[in-house]
Design a protein around this motif. Structure first.
Motif, PDB file in Angstrom:
ATOM      1  N   UNK A 169      10.883  13.035   4.357  1.00 26.86           N
ATOM      2  CA  UNK A 169      12.065  12.279   4.783  1.00 26.86           C
ATOM      3  C   UNK A 169      12.609  11.574   3.547  1.00 26.86           C
ATOM      4  N   UNK A 170      13.906  11.735   3.319  1.00 24.05           N
ATOM      5  CA  UNK A 170      14.606  11.024   2.251  1.00 24.05           C
ATOM      6  C   UNK A 170      15.517  10.030   2.931  1.00 24.05           C
ATOM      7  N   UNK A 171      15.281   8.745   2.695  1.00 21.10           N
ATOM      8  CA  UNK A 171      15.999   7.701   3.410  1.00 21.10           C
ATOM      9  C   UNK A 171      16.700   6.771   2.430  1.00 21.10           C
ATOM     10  N   UNK A 172      17.940   6.462   2.712  1.00 14.54           N
ATOM     11  CA  UNK A 172      18.666   5.460   1.948  1.00 14.54           C
ATOM     12  C   UNK A 172      17.880   4.152   1.959  1.00 14.54           C
ATOM     13  N   UNK A 181      19.247   1.249   2.247  1.00 11.60           N
ATOM     14  CA  UNK A 181      19.957   0.240   3.041  1.00 11.60           C
ATOM     15  C   UNK A 181      19.112  -0.168   4.244  1.00 11.60           C
ATOM     16  N   UNK A 182      19.221  -1.438   4.635  1.00 14.87           N
ATOM     17  CA  UNK A 182      18.419  -1.962   5.750  1.00 14.87           C
ATOM     18  C   UNK A 182      18.628  -1.152   7.025  1.00 14.87           C
ATOM     19  N   UNK A 183      19.869  -0.785   7.339  1.00 14.11           N
ATOM     20  CA  UNK A 183      20.147  -0.085   8.596  1.00 14.11           C
ATOM     21  C   UNK A 183      19.544   1.320   8.627  1.00 14.11           C
ATOM     22  N   UNK A 184      19.458   1.996   7.473  1.00 11.04           N
ATOM     23  CA  UNK A 184      18.836   3.323   7.466  1.00 11.04           C
ATOM     24  C   UNK A 184      17.321   3.201   7.556  1.00 11.04           C
ATOM     25  N   UNK A 185      16.756   2.219   6.856  1.00 15.62           N
ATOM     26  CA  UNK A 185      15.308   2.011   6.929  1.00 15.62           C
ATOM     27  C   UNK A 185      14.882   1.663   8.355  1.00 15.62           C
ATOM     28  N   UNK A 186      15.658   0.801   9.021  1.00 13.88           N
ATOM     29  CA  UNK A 186      15.336   0.413  10.394  1.00 13.88           C
ATOM     30  C   UNK A 186      15.511   1.588  11.355  1.00 13.88           C
ATOM     31  N   UNK A 187      16.573   2.367  11.155  1.00 14.45           N
ATOM     32  CA  UNK A 187      16.784   3.566  11.982  1.00 14.45           C
ATOM     33  C   UNK A 187      15.595   4.503  11.864  1.00 14.45           C
ATOM     34  N   UNK A 188      15.170   4.761  10.624  1.00 11.40           N
ATOM     35  CA  UNK A 188      14.080   5.701  10.410  1.00 11.40           C
ATOM     36  C   UNK A 188      12.771   5.166  10.997  1.00 11.40           C
ATOM     37  N   UNK A 189      12.512   3.877  10.842  1.00  8.52           N
ATOM     38  CA  UNK A 189      11.289   3.284  11.388  1.00  8.52           C
ATOM     39  C   UNK A 189      11.217   3.498  12.903  1.00  8.52           C
ATOM     40  N   UNK A 190      12.340   3.302  13.596  1.00 11.51           N
ATOM     41  CA  UNK A 190      12.368   3.469  15.050  1.00 11.51           C
ATOM     42  C   UNK A 190      12.335   4.938  15.459  1.00 11.51           C
ATOM     43  N   UNK A 191      12.992   5.801  14.694  1.00  8.03           N
ATOM     44  CA  UNK A 191      13.041   7.232  15.036  1.00  8.03           C
ATOM     45  C   UNK A 191      11.717   7.935  14.745  1.00  8.03           C
ATOM     46  N   UNK A 192      11.131   7.666  13.590  1.00 11.30           N
ATOM     47  CA  UNK A 192       9.914   8.375  13.195  1.00 11.30           C
ATOM     48  C   UNK A 192       8.750   8.063  14.132  1.00 11.30           C
ATOM     49  N   UNK A 193       8.777   6.909  14.765  1.00  7.89           N
ATOM     50  CA  UNK A 193       7.717   6.553  15.718  1.00  7.89           C
ATOM     51  C   UNK A 193       7.680   7.519  16.901  1.00  7.89           C
ATOM     52  N   UNK A 194       8.778   8.234  17.135  1.00  8.89           N
ATOM     53  CA  UNK A 194       8.862   9.179  18.256  1.00  8.89           C
ATOM     54  C   UNK A 194       8.424  10.591  17.871  1.00  8.89           C
ATOM     55  N   UNK A 195       8.186  10.844  16.595  1.00  5.44           N
ATOM     56  CA  UNK A 195       7.805  12.185  16.142  1.00  5.44           C
ATOM     57  C   UNK A 195       6.302  12.395  16.277  1.00  5.44           C
ATOM     58  N   UNK A 196       5.883  13.627  16.560  1.00  8.67           N
ATOM     59  CA  UNK A 196       4.446  13.878  16.687  1.00  8.67           C
ATOM     60  C   UNK A 196       3.702  13.745  15.355  1.00  8.67           C
ATOM     61  N   UNK A 217      15.283   6.380  -1.158  1.00  9.09           N
ATOM     62  CA  UNK A 217      16.056   6.818  -2.318  1.00  9.09           C
ATOM     63  C   UNK A 217      17.366   6.049  -2.393  1.00  9.09           C
ATOM     64  N   UNK A 218      17.502   5.193  -3.403  1.00  6.01           N
ATOM     65  CA  UNK A 218      18.711   4.368  -3.515  1.00  6.01           C
ATOM     66  C   UNK A 218      19.961   5.186  -3.779  1.00  6.01           C
ATOM     67  N   UNK A 219      19.823   6.393  -4.327  1.00  6.99           N
ATOM     68  CA  UNK A 219      21.006   7.221  -4.599  1.00  6.99           C
ATOM     69  C   UNK A 219      21.692   7.722  -3.324  1.00  6.99           C
ATOM     70  N   UNK A 220      21.028   7.648  -2.177  1.00  9.82           N
ATOM     71  CA  UNK A 220      21.635   8.103  -0.922  1.00  9.82           C
ATOM     72  C   UNK A 220      22.671   7.094  -0.421  1.00  9.82           C
ATOM     73  N   UNK A 221      22.475   5.829  -0.741  1.00  8.45           N
ATOM     74  CA  UNK A 221      23.418   4.782  -0.313  1.00  8.45           C
ATOM     75  C   UNK A 221      24.761   4.998  -1.004  1.00  8.45           C
ATOM     76  N   UNK A 222      25.820   5.110  -0.202  1.00 10.43           N
ATOM     77  CA  UNK A 222      27.196   5.320  -0.685  1.00 10.43           C
ATOM     78  C   UNK A 222      27.356   6.602  -1.491  1.00 10.43           C
TER      79      UNK A 222
END
Length: 172
Positions: free
Chosen positions: A54-57, A59-74, A82-87
């Motif tokens: 997983x390559x995640x921006x 930014x706080x909102x992407x980190x929080x999104x991923x934290x909540x989403x990844x908990x649902x994966x097996x 990766x800071x280069x993903x932001x903007x």
């Protein structure tokens, strides 16, 4: 990896963010975002794709999104913030993906619009079923994702080399 075994690339836009008096980079998820992110994670799990990376921006909102989403994966993939993903522009996102080691088969990139939507459009040469129609109709709202397939080495990923195979967006 042979060309007969396509890689999967999931482009995932962060969930709905709030607008408190903080810098754009530090904006947290709104209540709706905190509801939608786990639903998106369950839909990703239902897709059957097992992610190697997983390559995640940063930014706080992407980190929080991923934290909540990844908990649902097996299976939890290795995550690189990766800071280069932001903007990032689509070209910058392709450059990040081009650096992926070839032993990585399936990747999820958690980022922002307009970059994520533009990247999905630029990479896609073909589409299966009604995925393109659904993407064109809905655009890329928060917590949406698309699944692309690509055959070849990561450094060969460029515009028009992928196939759009699935698209999902939360209902509003």
């Amino acid at each position: 990896m042979s060309v007969a075994e396509p890689r999967r690339i999931v482009l995932f836009r962060h969930a709905k963010a709030d607008w408190p008096q903080v810098s754009d980079h530090e904006r947290p998820l709104a209540e709706r975002g905190r509801r939608d992110a786990p639903v998106a994670g369950r839909k990703l799990a239902d897709s059957g794709v097992t992610f190697d990376l997983a390559l995640c921006s940063t930014a706080a909102r992407t980190r929080e999104t991923w934290k909540l989403a990844v908990a649902e994966l097996p299976d939890r993939p290795r995550t690189v913030y990766e800071e280069r993903i932001y903007e990032a522009s689509p070209g910058e996102l392709i450059a990040v993906l081009n650096e992926t080691p070839d032993d990585v088969n399936n990747i999820v990139l958690i980022g922002h619009n307009p970059g994520v939507q533009a990247l999905s459009e630029i990479l896609t040469a073909d589409a299966e079923g009604d995925a393109r129609e659904r993407l064109d109709r809905r655009g890329f709202p928060t917590a949406a994702f698309c699944v692309l397939t690509y055959s070849g080495p990561w450094k060969g990923l460029e515009p028009g080399t992928a196939t759009l195979v699935d698209y999902w967006a939360p209902s509003e």
